[in-house]
Design a protein around this motif. Structure first.
Motif, PDB file in Angstrom:
ATOM      1  N   GLY A  90       0.778  -1.235   0.000  1.00 26.11           N
ATOM      2  CA  GLY A  90       0.000   0.000   0.000  1.00 26.11           C
ATOM      3  C   GLY A  90       0.809   1.283   0.000  1.00 26.11           C
ATOM      4  O   GLY A  90       0.400   2.287  -0.580  1.00 26.11           O
ATOM      5  N   ALA A  91       1.972   1.277   0.622  1.00 25.64           N
ATOM      6  CA  ALA A  91       2.812   2.472   0.680  1.00 25.64           C
ATOM      7  C   ALA A  91       3.333   2.876  -0.696  1.00 25.64           C
ATOM      8  O   ALA A  91       3.786   4.005  -0.877  1.00 25.64           O
ATOM      9  N   TRP A  92       3.271   1.978  -1.663  1.00 25.34           N
ATOM     10  CA  TRP A  92       3.821   2.237  -2.993  1.00 25.34           C
ATOM     11  C   TRP A  92       2.766   2.530  -4.048  1.00 25.34           C
ATOM     12  O   TRP A  92       3.103   2.901  -5.183  1.00 25.34           O
ATOM     13  N   LEU A  93       1.512   2.388  -3.734  1.00 27.60           N
ATOM     14  CA  LEU A  93       0.458   2.529  -4.739  1.00 27.60           C
ATOM     15  C   LEU A  93       0.488   3.878  -5.457  1.00 27.60           C
ATOM     16  O   LEU A  93       0.346   3.939  -6.679  1.00 27.60           O
ATOM     17  N   ASP A  94       0.677   4.944  -4.720  1.00 26.68           N
ATOM     18  CA  ASP A  94       0.657   6.278  -5.324  1.00 26.68           C
ATOM     19  C   ASP A  94       1.928   6.595  -6.101  1.00 26.68           C
ATOM     20  O   ASP A  94       1.972   7.587  -6.831  1.00 26.68           O
ATOM     21  N   ARG A  95       2.942   5.783  -5.965  1.00 19.45           N
ATOM     22  CA  ARG A  95       4.215   6.040  -6.642  1.00 19.45           C
ATOM     23  C   ARG A  95       4.316   5.349  -7.996  1.00 19.45           C
ATOM     24  O   ARG A  95       5.253   5.595  -8.750  1.00 19.45           O
ATOM     25  N   LEU A  96       3.356   4.486  -8.294  1.00 19.84           N
ATOM     26  CA  LEU A  96       3.376   3.763  -9.564  1.00 19.84           C
ATOM     27  C   LEU A  96       2.549   4.493 -10.605  1.00 19.84           C
ATOM     28  O   LEU A  96       1.582   5.177 -10.273  1.00 19.84           O
ATOM     29  N   PRO A  97       2.910   4.317 -11.872  1.00 19.91           N
ATOM     30  CA  PRO A  97       2.069   4.905 -12.919  1.00 19.91           C
ATOM     31  C   PRO A  97       0.698   4.230 -12.925  1.00 19.91           C
ATOM     32  O   PRO A  97       0.558   3.088 -12.456  1.00 19.91           O
ATOM     33  N   ALA A  98      -0.280   4.916 -13.430  1.00 23.05           N
ATOM     34  CA  ALA A  98      -1.640   4.371 -13.502  1.00 23.05           C
ATOM     35  C   ALA A  98      -1.665   3.136 -14.398  1.00 23.05           C
ATOM     36  O   ALA A  98      -0.843   2.985 -15.304  1.00 23.05           O
ATOM     37  N   LYS A  99      -2.618   2.262 -14.131  1.00 25.13           N
ATOM     38  CA  LYS A  99      -2.794   1.065 -14.953  1.00 25.13           C
ATOM     39  C   LYS A  99      -3.365   1.478 -16.312  1.00 25.13           C
ATOM     40  O   LYS A  99      -4.314   2.264 -16.381  1.00 25.13           O
ATOM     41  N   ALA A 100      -2.802   0.915 -17.370  1.00 20.81           N
ATOM     42  CA  ALA A 100      -3.360   1.110 -18.710  1.00 20.81           C
ATOM     43  C   ALA A 100      -4.591   0.213 -18.843  1.00 20.81           C
ATOM     44  O   ALA A 100      -4.773  -0.741 -18.082  1.00 20.81           O
ATOM     45  N   MET A 101      -5.424   0.500 -19.817  1.00 17.90           N
ATOM     46  CA  MET A 101      -6.652  -0.261 -20.039  1.00 17.90           C
ATOM     47  C   MET A 101      -6.359  -1.750 -20.246  1.00 17.90           C
ATOM     48  O   MET A 101      -7.059  -2.606 -19.710  1.00 17.90           O
TER      49      MET A 101
END
Length: 107
Positions: A55-66
């Motif tokens: 959870g601590a890393w969720l905001d640091r990753l790029p958004a999921k593509a479709m």
């Protein structure tokens, strides 16, 4: 290089260095990490490199593509928030310390 921690479903932890520009899936494959099968070789076509991102890393990753969103529908017990395909996460220095957990099994 970035240190990535891969945690097996049983709790066993593997900390490895992964070169910048590789994917988290390639880091697992190249270091013999069990639990990431990557049957399609990183083409985002199989969902056998599914993990749960800490959870601590969720905001640091790029958004999921479709395409990744669609493939996660076939993953074992996907979590709408934490599930990612490691073939779609490119390692950068900003991901040094990333922690991912493997599901009980891949599809």
């Amino acid at each position: 290089m970035a240190k990535i921690t891969y945690i097996e479903h049983c709790g066993k932890s593997h900390v490895v260095e992964v070169a910048t520009g590789q994917t988290v899936m390639e880091g697992a494959r190249d270091n013999g990490i069990p639990g990431i099968e990557a049957d399609c070789g990183g083409a985002c076509a199989c969902s056998t490199c599914h993990v749960y991102v800490d959870g601590a890393w969720l905001d640091r990753l790029p958004a999921k593509a479709m395409l990744e969103e669609d493939m996660l529908d076939f993953a074992h017990e996907p979590d709408p928030e934490r599930s990612r395909l490691t073939c779609q996460i490119t390692v950068t220095e900003a991901l040094d310390g990333l922690v991912v957990r493997m599901p009980e099994r891949q599809i």
